[in-house]
Write a protein that holds these residues in place. Structure first.
Motif, PDB file in Angstrom:
ATOM      1  N   LEU A   1       0.875  -1.166   0.000  1.00 31.92           N
ATOM      2  CA  LEU A   1       0.000   0.000   0.000  1.00 31.92           C
ATOM      3  C   LEU A   1       0.916   1.221   0.000  1.00 31.92           C
ATOM      4  O   LEU A   1       1.521   1.556   1.011  1.00 31.92           O
ATOM      5  CB  LEU A   1      -0.901  -0.012   1.241  1.00 31.92           C
ATOM      6  CG  LEU A   1      -2.044   0.987   1.254  1.00 31.92           C
ATOM      7  CD1 LEU A   1      -2.992   0.730   0.095  1.00 31.92           C
ATOM      8  CD2 LEU A   1      -2.796   0.920   2.552  1.00 31.92           C
ATOM      9  N   ASP A   2       1.056   1.863  -1.173  1.00 34.17           N
ATOM     10  CA  ASP A   2       1.979   2.984  -1.287  1.00 34.17           C
ATOM     11  C   ASP A   2       1.322   4.122  -2.058  1.00 34.17           C
ATOM     12  O   ASP A   2       0.098   4.225  -2.105  1.00 34.17           O
ATOM     13  CB  ASP A   2       3.300   2.540  -1.917  1.00 34.17           C
ATOM     14  CG  ASP A   2       3.117   1.931  -3.291  1.00 34.17           C
ATOM     15  OD1 ASP A   2       1.987   1.931  -3.806  1.00 34.17           O
ATOM     16  OD2 ASP A   2       4.109   1.457  -3.866  1.00 34.17           O
TER      17      ASP A   2
ATOM     18  N   ALA B   1      -0.718  13.436 -10.469  1.00 32.42           N
ATOM     19  CA  ALA B   1      -0.359  14.491  -9.526  1.00 32.42           C
ATOM     20  C   ALA B   1      -0.369  13.988  -8.083  1.00 32.42           C
ATOM     21  O   ALA B   1       0.546  14.282  -7.306  1.00 32.42           O
ATOM     22  CB  ALA B   1      -1.301  15.677  -9.695  1.00 32.42           C
ATOM     23  N   VAL B   2      -1.391  13.247  -7.724  1.00 28.60           N
ATOM     24  CA  VAL B   2      -1.482  12.757  -6.345  1.00 28.60           C
ATOM     25  C   VAL B   2      -0.377  11.737  -6.060  1.00 28.60           C
ATOM     26  O   VAL B   2       0.269  11.773  -5.002  1.00 28.60           O
ATOM     27  CB  VAL B   2      -2.887  12.177  -6.065  1.00 28.60           C
ATOM     28  CG1 VAL B   2      -2.912  11.414  -4.760  1.00 28.60           C
ATOM     29  CG2 VAL B   2      -3.925  13.289  -6.073  1.00 28.60           C
ATOM     30  N   THR B   3      -0.127  10.846  -7.012  1.00 26.83           N
ATOM     31  CA  THR B   3       0.935   9.868  -6.822  1.00 26.83           C
ATOM     32  C   THR B   3       2.290  10.554  -6.675  1.00 26.83           C
ATOM     33  O   THR B   3       3.074  10.220  -5.773  1.00 26.83           O
ATOM     34  CB  THR B   3       0.986   8.874  -7.997  1.00 26.83           C
ATOM     35  OG1 THR B   3      -0.280   8.220  -8.113  1.00 26.83           O
ATOM     36  CG2 THR B   3       2.062   7.835  -7.806  1.00 26.83           C
TER      37      THR B   3
ATOM     38  N   LEU C   1       6.401  13.567  -0.791  1.00 27.61           N
ATOM     39  CA  LEU C   1       6.327  13.695   0.665  1.00 27.61           C
ATOM     40  C   LEU C   1       7.047  12.551   1.376  1.00 27.61           C
ATOM     41  O   LEU C   1       7.230  12.591   2.595  1.00 27.61           O
ATOM     42  CB  LEU C   1       4.876  13.747   1.119  1.00 27.61           C
ATOM     43  CG  LEU C   1       4.096  15.001   0.702  1.00 27.61           C
ATOM     44  CD1 LEU C   1       2.620  14.856   1.066  1.00 27.61           C
ATOM     45  CD2 LEU C   1       4.680  16.236   1.363  1.00 27.61           C
ATOM     46  N   GLY C   2       7.437  11.547   0.617  1.00 26.03           N
ATOM     47  CA  GLY C   2       8.198  10.445   1.196  1.00 26.03           C
ATOM     48  C   GLY C   2       7.360   9.345   1.804  1.00 26.03           C
ATOM     49  O   GLY C   2       7.869   8.555   2.597  1.00 26.03           O
ATOM     50  N   TRP C   3       6.098   9.261   1.440  1.00 23.01           N
ATOM     51  CA  TRP C   3       5.255   8.193   2.005  1.00 23.01           C
ATOM     52  C   TRP C   3       5.315   6.977   1.176  1.00 23.01           C
ATOM     53  O   TRP C   3       5.419   6.776   0.125  1.00 23.01           O
ATOM     54  CB  TRP C   3       3.808   8.657   2.130  1.00 23.01           C
ATOM     55  CG  TRP C   3       3.631   9.674   3.219  1.00 23.01           C
ATOM     56  CD1 TRP C   3       4.485   9.954   4.235  1.00 23.01           C
ATOM     57  CD2 TRP C   3       2.526  10.564   3.378  1.00 23.01           C
ATOM     58  NE1 TRP C   3       3.987  10.945   5.016  1.00 23.01           N
ATOM     59  CE2 TRP C   3       2.773  11.337   4.526  1.00 23.01           C
ATOM     60  CE3 TRP C   3       1.366  10.768   2.689  1.00 23.01           C
ATOM     61  CZ2 TRP C   3       1.901  12.298   4.979  1.00 23.01           C
ATOM     62  CZ3 TRP C   3       0.503  11.723   3.134  1.00 23.01           C
ATOM     63  CH2 TRP C   3       0.772  12.485   4.276  1.00 23.01           C
TER      64      TRP C   3
END
Length: 102
Positions: A63-64, A92-94, A100-102
């Motif tokens: 889940l990334d 854009a969201v990806t 952000l490093g998530w």
């Protein structure tokens, strides 16, 4: 050499599948069950491919950032956005989540 053998076998296999499809009688293709399957099968295959590419990493489930992009695309579809807006929102969201490093 093994790669060229694989390419040749794949080409022959694709040709044979296409030939078999052309040999199917027209009456068999006009059955209601076949028509329903022909309408629904591409959607199911695309959904399975999307899920596998979004949540799969080798043989594990992850889940990334791709999941966030899929959620953004689904939201854009619910809002009836044009296709390019849906793809743009997912990208854009990806990219934002990855930045952000998530």
């Amino acid at each position: 050499m093994n790669v060229w053998i694989a390419i040749g076998l794949t080409a022959v296999g694709c040709y044979l599948v296409k030939l078999i499809g052309l040999l199917v009688p027209a009456g068999a293709l006009e059955r209601p069950l076949v028509q329903r399957l022909a309408a629904l099968l591409p959607v199911a295959l695309l959904a399975a491919l999307t899920a596998q590419q979004t949540f799969g990493a080798g043989s594990t489930v992850v889940l990334d950032a791709r999941a966030a992009g899929l959620v953004a695309a689904a939201l854009a579809l619910v809002l009836r956005a044009p296709f390019l807006v849906v793809v743009g929102a997912a990208v854009a969201v990806t990219a934002g989540v990855r930045a952000l490093g998530w």
